[in-house]
Design an enzyme around this catalytic site. Structure first.
Site, short mmCIF file in Angstrom:
data_model
loop_
_atom_site.label_atom_id
_atom_site.label_comp_id
_atom_site.label_asym_id
_atom_site.label_seq_id
_atom_site.Cartn_x
_atom_site.Cartn_y
_atom_site.Cartn_z
N ASP A 72 0.89 -1.15 0.00
CA ASP A 72 0.00 0.00 0.00
C ASP A 72 0.93 1.20 0.00
O ASP A 72 1.64 1.44 0.98
CB ASP A 72 -0.89 0.01 1.25
N HIS A 73 0.94 1.94 -1.10
CA HIS A 73 1.99 2.97 -1.23
C HIS A 73 1.88 4.07 -0.17
O HIS A 73 2.83 4.80 0.07
CB HIS A 73 2.05 3.53 -2.65
N HIS B 63 -5.87 2.83 1.48
CA HIS B 63 -5.17 4.04 1.91
C HIS B 63 -5.80 4.72 3.15
O HIS B 63 -5.11 5.04 4.11
CB HIS B 63 -5.10 5.06 0.77
C1 BG6 Z 1 -4.10 5.00 -5.98
C2 BG6 Z 1 -5.48 5.09 -6.57
O1 BG6 Z 1 -3.97 3.82 -5.24
O2 BG6 Z 1 -3.89 6.12 -5.12
C3 BG6 Z 1 -5.62 6.38 -7.34
O3 BG6 Z 1 -5.72 3.98 -7.43
C4 BG6 Z 1 -5.28 7.56 -6.47
O4 BG6 Z 1 -6.93 6.53 -7.87
C5 BG6 Z 1 -3.94 7.37 -5.77
O5 BG6 Z 1 -5.22 8.72 -7.29
C6 BG6 Z 1 -3.74 8.44 -4.73
O6 BG6 Z 1 -2.43 8.39 -4.24
P1 BG6 Z 1 -1.72 9.69 -3.66
O7 BG6 Z 1 -0.41 9.19 -3.17
O8 BG6 Z 1 -1.61 10.65 -4.79
O9 BG6 Z 1 -2.62 10.22 -2.57
#
Ligand code: BG6
Length: 496
Positions: A182-183, A245
């Site tokens: 989960d990034h 997230h």
């Molecule tokens: C991704 C989603 O996992 O996370 C995207 O699939 C989203 O739709 C993105 O835009 C958001 O990541 P961050 O790091 O820009 O908040």
């Protein structure tokens, strides 16, 4: 720590994720001298491709997406490690050939047989690829060498599919060797939630229902769905963002203190709090949620068309591009404290934050300002684009009589630390290579997350178009999102 030698095998090497994030992150690790000395990257392509062509394509991506100026020597050295090998799960013999190629490369580069298989592919490929990796013996640990499997999101599309995927993957590798990415956990500001809570003595005593009125988690995005219509229309804002997230943020903020800073303790504490999210009936889920879909509008200077006009989106789509939920957690720390979550696309501003709203002072000693007009006490954890922490409180306006105003005390990362710009994947990839699972999701955490959102998914599917609000691109989202808090006598925090 410099990881032991290993082969980094990427499925989906020609895709967007590899070009945009994985290779730039490996480059940043190389620049920081954090890649193994004995290292090779094996890029798996479905169709035959030469290593030269693959390197050229990755170099092109690196120049476009690098977060730091590209040093040609470092980039060349990294790309020199890349070899293209074709393999297709519908042709099992290709995985046997892959094993032979890999063994030769490993002997050549002296990597010690350690292997990391990174599935940067669409989710429907996770099961077939992992099946073949298992069958061909590529994942079998032998001779002291480790084998690890890294899986990108989305992990399932609902509770049943997430359970089935866990069961499948765990029949092939052990939990310890499985890394579910989960990034959000790669973000410094997200990791810092643990440090803020558990390395300071002053927050924990007031981090509970006695002192906290409610918590807001906001992930607002300016971008629309753009070219991702086919994925997004099947997915929607809730599946795309909440069980992963937003729940990572929620679990870090709400978890009990783990007894050790290791993968077992931290992941157990996170899974436990997710499992304590109160299960809502479908009626409650409808009452405690808002969903919206954007219509044409302007985000800053950019015109964004109607969501339903995006390529590959159904003209009558009921998919939500905005979701807001009210959740409660059934445990002694949080009973009665609402958690309000919201996320959406094509909104007026990019803002990712957790706002902890403390209870008001119990009575108004200062007649100049009635208690309800005093500014609210928030602790705001800014994730993006503001990276830092802010504390909002009341103070006396200088002058002969008592007058009160709200002020903010702020900490910004950029004022204290100079860090080379990264894309958030560096820590995650490095952790996979050194074998640290703290920042990766465990099966029980993933399933507890899906369990909490399942009533919303079910209720929304049954409701269809009914209850789906529209909001113009560039706005703050559907009006009912304000009503969700207003009916509890609360409001979303305005950015300061
Ligand atoms: C991704 C989603 O996992 O996370 C995207 O699939 C989203 O739709 C993105 O835009 C958001 O990541 P961050 O790091 O820009 O908040």
């Amino acid at each position: 720590q410099i990881p032991d030698g290993c082969a980094f095998v990427i499925f989906g090497v020609t895709g967007d994720l590899t070009h945009r994030l994985v290779i730039p992150a490996l480059y940043n690790l190389a620049e920081s001298n954090l890649l193994p000395e004995k290292f090779c990257v094996v890029g798996i392509t479905r169709k035959e491709m030469s290593s030269e062509d693959l390197r050229a394509s990755l170099m092109h991506g690196l120049r476009k997406f690098a977060t730091r100026p590209v040093n040609e020597d470092i980039a060349d050295k990294l790309l020199y490690c890349v070899t293209a090998v074709s393999a297709d799960p519908s042709d099992p013999s290709s995985f046997d050939r892959l094993r032979e190629r890999l063994e030769k490369l490993e002997a050549n580069r002296n990597t010690g047989g350690n292997r990391l298989f990174y599935l940067a592919t669409p989710p429907d490929a996770f099961a077939p690829i992992s099946t073949e990796l298992g069958r061909s013996g590529l994942l079998k640990e032998d001779g002291g060498a480790w084998r690890r499997l890294v899986v990108e999101k989305p992990f399932g599309t609902d509770l049943a599919s997430a359970k089935a995927l866990n069961e499948h993957l765990l029949s092939i590798v052990s939990e310890h060797s499985l890394y579910r990415i989960d990034h959000y956990l790669g973000k410094e500001t997200v990791q810092n939630i643990l440090v803020l809570r558990f390395s300071n003595g002053m927050f924990e005593p007031i981090w509970n229902r006695e002192h906290i009125d409610h918590i807001q988690i906001t992930v607002d995005e300016k971008l629309g769905v753009a070219h991702r219509g086919s994925f997004y229309d099947k997915t929607g804002a809730l599946r795309d963002m909440v069980p992963n997230h937003l729940f990572q943020l929620l679990s870090l903020v709400a978890m009990e203190p783990p007894s050790h800073f290791n993968a077992h303790s931290v992941r157990s504490a996170k899974a436990e709090v997710l499992a304590a999210i109160q299960q809502q009936s479908e009626e409650e889920a409808l009452r405690n949620s808002v969903r919206g879909q954007y219509t044409a509008g302007k985000v800053g200077d950019t015109e964004i068309g109607d969501y339903r006009s995006v390529q590959d989106v159904d003209l009558a789509s009921n998919t939500e591009t905005y979701a807001a939920l009210k959740l409660t957690i059934d445990n002694w720390r949080w009973a009665g404290v609402p958690f309000y979550l919201r996320t959406g696309k094509a909104l007026g501003a990019k803002r990712t934050e957790v706002a902890i709203k403390f209870k008001q002072a119990p009575f108004a000693m200062f007649r100049c300002t009635p208690i309800e007009e005093l500014s609210q006490n928030y602790l705001v954890i800014g994730i993006e684009p503001v990276e830092g922490i802010a504390l909002q409180f009341n103070t006396k306006i200088p002058g002969p009589s008592i007058a009160i105003d709200g002020v903010e005390m702020t900490f910004r990362y950029k004022d204290y630390f100079k860090v080379a710009p990264s894309n958030g994947y560096e820590t995650l990839l490095h952790d996979c290579m050194i074998g640290d699972n703290i920042l990766f999701q465990r099966a029980d955490g993933v399933e507890a997350g899906w369990e909490a959102v399942q009533p919303f998914l079910d209720a929304w599917e049954k409701a269809g178009a009914e209850g789906l609000q529209s909001y113009p691109a560039g706005s703050n989202g559907p009006e009912d999102a304000d009503a969700l808090l207003a009916r509890d006598g609360r409001n979303w925090r305005e950015p300061s």
